[in-house]
Write a protein that holds these residues in place. Structure first.
Motif, PDB file in Angstrom:
ATOM      1  N   GLN A 308      -2.301 -26.585  60.138  1.00 46.32           N
ATOM      2  CA  GLN A 308      -2.677 -27.089  58.817  1.00 46.32           C
ATOM      3  C   GLN A 308      -2.183 -26.142  57.733  1.00 46.32           C
ATOM      4  O   GLN A 308      -2.415 -24.940  57.798  1.00 46.32           O
ATOM      5  CB  GLN A 308      -4.200 -27.223  58.711  1.00 46.32           C
ATOM      6  N   SER A 310      -2.380 -24.444  54.203  1.00 45.30           N
ATOM      7  CA  SER A 310      -3.538 -24.117  53.365  1.00 45.30           C
ATOM      8  C   SER A 310      -3.438 -24.731  51.976  1.00 45.30           C
ATOM      9  O   SER A 310      -4.445 -24.846  51.278  1.00 45.30           O
ATOM     10  CB  SER A 310      -3.699 -22.596  53.259  1.00 45.30           C
ATOM     11  N   LYS A 311      -2.224 -25.131  51.543  1.00 46.75           N
ATOM     12  CA  LYS A 311      -2.030 -25.741  50.225  1.00 46.75           C
ATOM     13  C   LYS A 311      -1.638 -27.215  50.344  1.00 46.75           C
ATOM     14  O   LYS A 311      -1.014 -27.767  49.434  1.00 46.75           O
ATOM     15  CB  LYS A 311      -0.955 -24.979  49.455  1.00 46.75           C
ATOM     16  N   ASP A 312      -2.025 -27.826  51.419  1.00 48.54           N
ATOM     17  CA  ASP A 312      -1.741 -29.247  51.634  1.00 48.54           C
ATOM     18  C   ASP A 312      -2.511 -30.068  50.614  1.00 48.54           C
ATOM     19  O   ASP A 312      -3.743 -29.965  50.524  1.00 48.54           O
ATOM     20  CB  ASP A 312      -2.149 -29.635  53.059  1.00 48.54           C
ATOM     21  N   PRO A 317      -7.194 -29.611  53.534  1.00 46.82           N
ATOM     22  CA  PRO A 317      -7.422 -28.576  54.555  1.00 46.82           C
ATOM     23  C   PRO A 317      -8.888 -28.449  54.964  1.00 46.82           C
ATOM     24  O   PRO A 317      -9.187 -28.198  56.137  1.00 46.82           O
ATOM     25  CB  PRO A 317      -6.913 -27.300  53.869  1.00 46.82           C
ATOM     26  N   ARG A 321     -10.265 -28.548  58.773  1.00 42.73           N
ATOM     27  CA  ARG A 321     -11.015 -27.396  59.288  1.00 42.73           C
ATOM     28  C   ARG A 321     -12.389 -27.842  59.799  1.00 42.73           C
ATOM     29  O   ARG A 321     -12.852 -27.384  60.847  1.00 42.73           O
ATOM     30  CB  ARG A 321     -11.170 -26.347  58.187  1.00 42.73           C
ATOM     31  N   TRP A 336      -5.617 -22.726  66.618  1.00 45.82           N
ATOM     32  CA  TRP A 336      -5.584 -23.080  65.196  1.00 45.82           C
ATOM     33  C   TRP A 336      -4.438 -22.316  64.534  1.00 45.82           C
ATOM     34  O   TRP A 336      -4.387 -21.092  64.593  1.00 45.82           O
ATOM     35  CB  TRP A 336      -6.916 -22.723  64.540  1.00 45.82           C
ATOM     36  N   GLU A 338      -2.936 -21.657  60.982  1.00 42.96           N
ATOM     37  CA  GLU A 338      -3.099 -21.750  59.526  1.00 42.96           C
ATOM     38  C   GLU A 338      -1.770 -21.365  58.888  1.00 42.96           C
ATOM     39  O   GLU A 338      -1.303 -20.230  59.026  1.00 42.96           O
ATOM     40  CB  GLU A 338      -4.185 -20.784  59.055  1.00 42.96           C
ATOM     41  N   GLU A 340      -0.263 -20.310  55.904  1.00 42.08           N
ATOM     42  CA  GLU A 340      -0.689 -19.782  54.610  1.00 42.08           C
ATOM     43  C   GLU A 340       0.277 -20.211  53.511  1.00 42.08           C
ATOM     44  O   GLU A 340       1.483 -19.991  53.597  1.00 42.08           O
ATOM     45  CB  GLU A 340      -0.758 -18.251  54.659  1.00 42.08           C
ATOM     46  N   SER A 347       3.304 -27.867  58.158  1.00 40.04           N
ATOM     47  CA  SER A 347       2.490 -27.673  59.365  1.00 40.04           C
ATOM     48  C   SER A 347       3.220 -28.042  60.653  1.00 40.04           C
ATOM     49  O   SER A 347       2.749 -27.728  61.747  1.00 40.04           O
ATOM     50  CB  SER A 347       1.185 -28.484  59.256  1.00 40.04           C
ATOM     51  N   PHE A 376     -12.523 -18.822  63.323  1.00 40.47           N
ATOM     52  CA  PHE A 376     -12.697 -19.468  62.014  1.00 40.47           C
ATOM     53  C   PHE A 376     -13.990 -20.237  61.989  1.00 40.47           C
ATOM     54  O   PHE A 376     -14.463 -21.063  62.263  1.00 40.47           O
ATOM     55  CB  PHE A 376     -11.504 -20.376  61.672  1.00 40.47           C
TER      56      PHE A 376
END
Length: 376
Positions: A308, A310-312, A317, A321, A336, A338, A340, A347, A376
């Protein structure tokens, strides 16, 4: 009378003949593709699948394999589930000249001796409305594509496979995992990788931050479900905007790096205005269908990888999560990733490509799956 009986008998035979030919997962045709990247051979396939109600449908896709001598043992298979390409028949990825570039990690998968099976999904490249984000229908088309690939001469596809998808395809991958054991016990799923998957459909529709993308995807959803289920759009918007939704859906296919035309932009703005007046996530029957086609964390077996950005701005996100945490509560092994600062498309690309393929290869090799649930 005899001639009438003869006609009736012939008609019965004509209808009876296709029954065995329509067996789900059976290959209808495999047309070799002549213009492929170096080291690859490919076929455009037609095969039979079924929807959640059991109705048979002929659908399309691609099979890509290494261009080398037939191996002694069947090749490992990766089922690639593509992201949103549109909801019109013309939007099939297998018909796109950009198929090879648009499929993340394709060259790497072929170099590692995988067969890549890439279904178009029902209604893309085939007749009938496309069941956009309808989990069971899409999953069955993925599983039956893997079955059909085993009959493609030259591909040497086996029955052990991993499924990897992005965006709409991430949703399809999770539904494939949830249905594989019951629908396709002849196949062995070794792992599931989902990049930016829409999981809780109502939550994502509300929380995704790109208003224009939400409007376009909502138009696709409304059009698809009105065609597929016969849902009326009267409760959501007026006749003028219903025409806008129809034109957006029938005229637009999504391809990377293509900018929308002025008419598309104006149509999106009209749908955005309609969204301000009606919340489709609470409007029946659309709300119930969204809920029914969200992914139940308890239904997805491991091992599982989720990536995923983080700025999708298209798949929220926080929603992804939350789904991952729910999976972890079931003690399902989960890696997972991430990304960034990553956008929606990151992704399944860049560094995430290599990480995902390494994870898939480890699953085929029988290694213990990593588990990031405590992280997480």
């Amino acid at each position: 009378m005899r001639s009438l009986l003869a006609v009736c008998a012939a008609s019965l035979l004509a209808f009876a003949a296709p029954a065995s030919a329509q067996q789900v997962g059976s290959l209808v045709s495999a047309d070799p593709v002549t213009d492929t990247p170096p080291g690859m051979q490919a076929w455009r396939i037609r095969y039979w699948t079924s929807n959640g109600a059991g109705a048979r449908q002929e659908v399309t896709g691609m099979v890509v394999a290494p261009r080398e001598a037939m191996p002694r043992t069947p090749r490992r298979v990766i089922a690639w589930a593509h992201g949103t390409s549109g909801v019109a028949e013309k939007c099939a990825p297998s018909n796109s000249p950009g198929f090879y570039e648009a499929t993340p990690g394709l060259a790497e998968m072929i170099a590692q001796n995988y067969v890549v099976v890439a279904p178009d999904y029902p209604g893309l490249g085939s007749k009938g409305p496309h069941p956009y984000l309808i989990g069971v229908d899409t999953a069955y088309s993925v599983l039956d594509a893997v079955r059909a690939a085993r009959s493609v001469s030259g591909a040497a596809a086996g029955d052990r496979f991993a499924v990897w998808g992005e965006s709409q395809g991430g949703h399809a991958a999770l539904w494939t995992a949830a249905t594989a054991r019951g629908y396709a016990p002849d196949l062995t799923l070794v792992g599931t990788a989902a990049a930016a998957p829409p999981t809780d459909l109502p939550a994502n529709m509300r929380q995704a931050s790109d208003a224009n993308a939400r409007a376009m995807l909502l138009a696709f959803t409304l059009y698809s479900w009105s065609q597929y289920f016969g849902y009326s759009l009267d409760g959501f918007t007026n006749k003028t905007n219903q025409g806008v939704i129809r034109r957006l859906s029938e005229n637009n296919c999504i391809e990377l790096h293509n900018k929308p035309k002025l008419g598309t932009i104006l149509g999106i703005l009209a749908v955005r205005q309609a969204m301000k007046r009606r919340d489709v996530t609470r409007l029946q029957p659309f709300a119930a269908t969204m809920q029914a086609n969200s992914v139940d964390p308890a239904s997805v077996p491991g091992p599982l990888l989720i990536a995923q950005g983080s700025k999708d701005t298209i798949v929220a996100p926080a929603v992804t999560r939350s789904f991952a945490k729910a999976v972890c509560k079931r003690r399902t092994p989960l890696q997972w990733i991430e990304v960034e600062g990553g956008s929606h498309t990151d992704s399944a690309r860049g560094n995430a490509t290599g990480q995902t393929l390494d994870w898939i290869t480890a699953r085929f090799n029988g290694q213990a799956p990593p588990d990031d649930c405590g992280r997480f």
